[in-house]
Design a protein around this motif. Structure first.
Motif, PDB file in Angstrom:
ATOM      1  N   ALA A  27       0.832  -1.208   0.000  1.00  0.00           N
ATOM      2  CA  ALA A  27       0.000   0.000   0.000  1.00  0.00           C
ATOM      3  C   ALA A  27       0.864   1.254   0.000  1.00  0.00           C
ATOM      4  N   LEU A  30       2.557   1.566  -3.417  1.00  0.00           N
ATOM      5  CA  LEU A  30       1.609   2.001  -4.446  1.00  0.00           C
ATOM      6  C   LEU A  30       1.246   3.467  -4.274  1.00  0.00           C
ATOM      7  N   ALA A  31       1.096   3.912  -3.020  1.00  0.00           N
ATOM      8  CA  ALA A  31       0.777   5.323  -2.767  1.00  0.00           C
ATOM      9  C   ALA A  31       1.907   6.227  -3.247  1.00  0.00           C
ATOM     10  N   LEU A  34       1.833   6.347  -7.082  1.00  0.00           N
ATOM     11  CA  LEU A  34       0.773   7.194  -7.621  1.00  0.00           C
ATOM     12  C   LEU A  34       1.072   8.676  -7.396  1.00  0.00           C
ATOM     13  N   MET A 333      -3.700   8.734   0.216  1.00  0.00           N
ATOM     14  CA  MET A 333      -3.539   7.720  -0.816  1.00  0.00           C
ATOM     15  C   MET A 333      -3.161   6.374  -0.209  1.00  0.00           C
ATOM     16  N   CYS A 337      -5.193   2.952  -0.861  1.00  0.00           N
ATOM     17  CA  CYS A 337      -4.495   1.779  -1.407  1.00  0.00           C
ATOM     18  C   CYS A 337      -4.614   0.590  -0.469  1.00  0.00           C
ATOM     19  N   SER A 340      -8.120  -0.852  -0.728  1.00  0.00           N
ATOM     20  CA  SER A 340      -8.294  -1.547  -2.007  1.00  0.00           C
ATOM     21  C   SER A 340      -7.554  -2.872  -2.019  1.00  0.00           C
ATOM     22  N   LEU A 341      -6.322  -2.881  -1.522  1.00  0.00           N
ATOM     23  CA  LEU A 341      -5.551  -4.120  -1.509  1.00  0.00           C
ATOM     24  C   LEU A 341      -6.159  -5.153  -0.557  1.00  0.00           C
TER      25      LEU A 341
END
Length: 357
Positions: A27, A30-31, A34, A333, A337, A340-341
């Motif tokens: 997470a 990924l943040a 992005l 974010m 993330c 979502s994950l």
């Protein structure tokens, strides 16, 4: 025809432990990935911006002290949210409970005439009690009147903030400076500095709180009751657990931890009460607890990461021109993330061929 089917993934203990470690890292990664697009839009090199953001808080002894001082309230608010969410009491009010603790600590620190060895514990106890009392309000509304605890705890943040601002603009206003903040606390009420110029007693106390809460949740009857209530209220009630009492206990413990964060800011950082005493530590605690998968021990590294981001934001801005607000974007974010994950870890998509006709 190609069809997608969503299936519930059944996880064993080994898979769950692996995911509990891997998902927060994924997470965060990924943040950062992005948010790299925002760094490029600001016209700055991504590598340099992230190097300043994540490493400047570790470059010197002073920077490390500042990072650890910022970590302490984040650990406490993260623990506050984690213990509440574990019992499915959706406490979004850690920010207001932190302010309640700061007000109580400031009041005791200014007016109690006691020696330091007695004044500091009294100040911490008053802050914990104030935070617990403020957290019990939405818990009682939920238990007695079925009021949604998300809404009530969130709205109580604004009530506490504006109440504090009214006091600081009126009876609590410092007559010496004329600014809308309280008079300074007595020197005997300041938390002892353990290292350097800023590393105060609140830092090891926050780490001790994480260890103690981990033990309480794993080894005590109270911890079992809170976990059972969160896992299934009806099943817990059938097993003889007082679900309403567990919710109230979770709320009180959650608020007390957030209140201690406020006491640490008053006694170890600002030495007075101001409306800006928290830059959103209570809201950051929600993200930290989520990244930690509601694990008290996992809260510590998650809080340290957030402290590094907050400490390094200004260094990044000076070096690259990227606004310091990127730190708050990364926080939000990371939460999105992680949620979502977690969803994709709990469910899996199956690709199927379907033949018709």
């Amino acid at each position: 025809m190609i069809a997608l089917r969503l299936e519930r993934r059944m996880e064993g203990r080994g898979a769950a432990s692996w995911l509990q470690f891997a998902l927060p890292l994924a997470a965060v990664g990924l943040a950062l990935l992005l948010c790299a697009g925002l760094v490029r839009l600001a016209g700055a090199p991504v590598g340099l911006a992230y190097e300043r953001l994540l490493l400047s808080g570790l470059e010197s002894g002073f920077a490390l002290q500042e990072t650890l001082v910022k970590t302490a309230p984040l650990v406490l608010t993260g623990l506050a949210v984690a213990v509440a969410f574990r019992a499915r009491f959706w406490n979004i009010g850690a920010e207001g409970q932190l302010l309640a603790g700061a007000m109580a600590a400031g009041f005791i620190g200014q007016r109690a005439i006691l020696p330091g060895p007695l004044l500091v514990p009294l100040m911490l106890a008053a802050a914990a009690a104030a935070g617990a009392a403020w957290a019990l309000l939405p818990a009682l509304l939920r238990v007695r009147l079925r009021v949604d605890d998300v809404v009530s705890s969130l709205l109580l943040n604004a009530i506490m903030l504006y109440g504090l601002m009214a006091l600081l603009g009126g009876p609590w206003k410092d007559p010496a400076s004329g600014y809308p903040n309280s008079a300074p606390i007595r020197p005997e009420a300041e938390l002892p500095v353990l290292l350097g110029n800023s590393l105060h007693l609140g830092v090891p106390l926050a780490l001790a709180a994480a260890l103690l809460l981990a033990w309480v949740m794993a080894r005590t009857t109270l911890g079992f009751a809170l976990r059972a209530t969160g896992a299934g209220a009806e099943a817990a009630r059938y097993a003889g657990i007082r679900v309403e009492g567990s919710l109230l206990a979770a709320a009180a413990l959650s608020g007390a931890l957030a209140g201690l964060a406020g006491a640490g800011e008053v006694g170890g950082v600002h030495f007075l009460v101001t409306a800006e005493i928290s830059p959103g530590y209570g809201y950051a605690g929600i993200v930290i607890a989520t990244l930690a998968e509601l694990s008290p021990l996992g809260v510590v590294p998650a809080a340290l990461f957030f402290a590094l981001v907050l400490t390094g934001a200004e260094a990044m801005a000076r070096a690259t021109g990227v606004p310091v607000y990127l730190a708050h974007v990364i926080q939000g974010m990371a939460l999105l993330c992680m949620v979502s994950l977690r969803l994709f870890a709990s469910y899996r998509l199956r690709l199927e061929w379907r033949r018709h006709g």
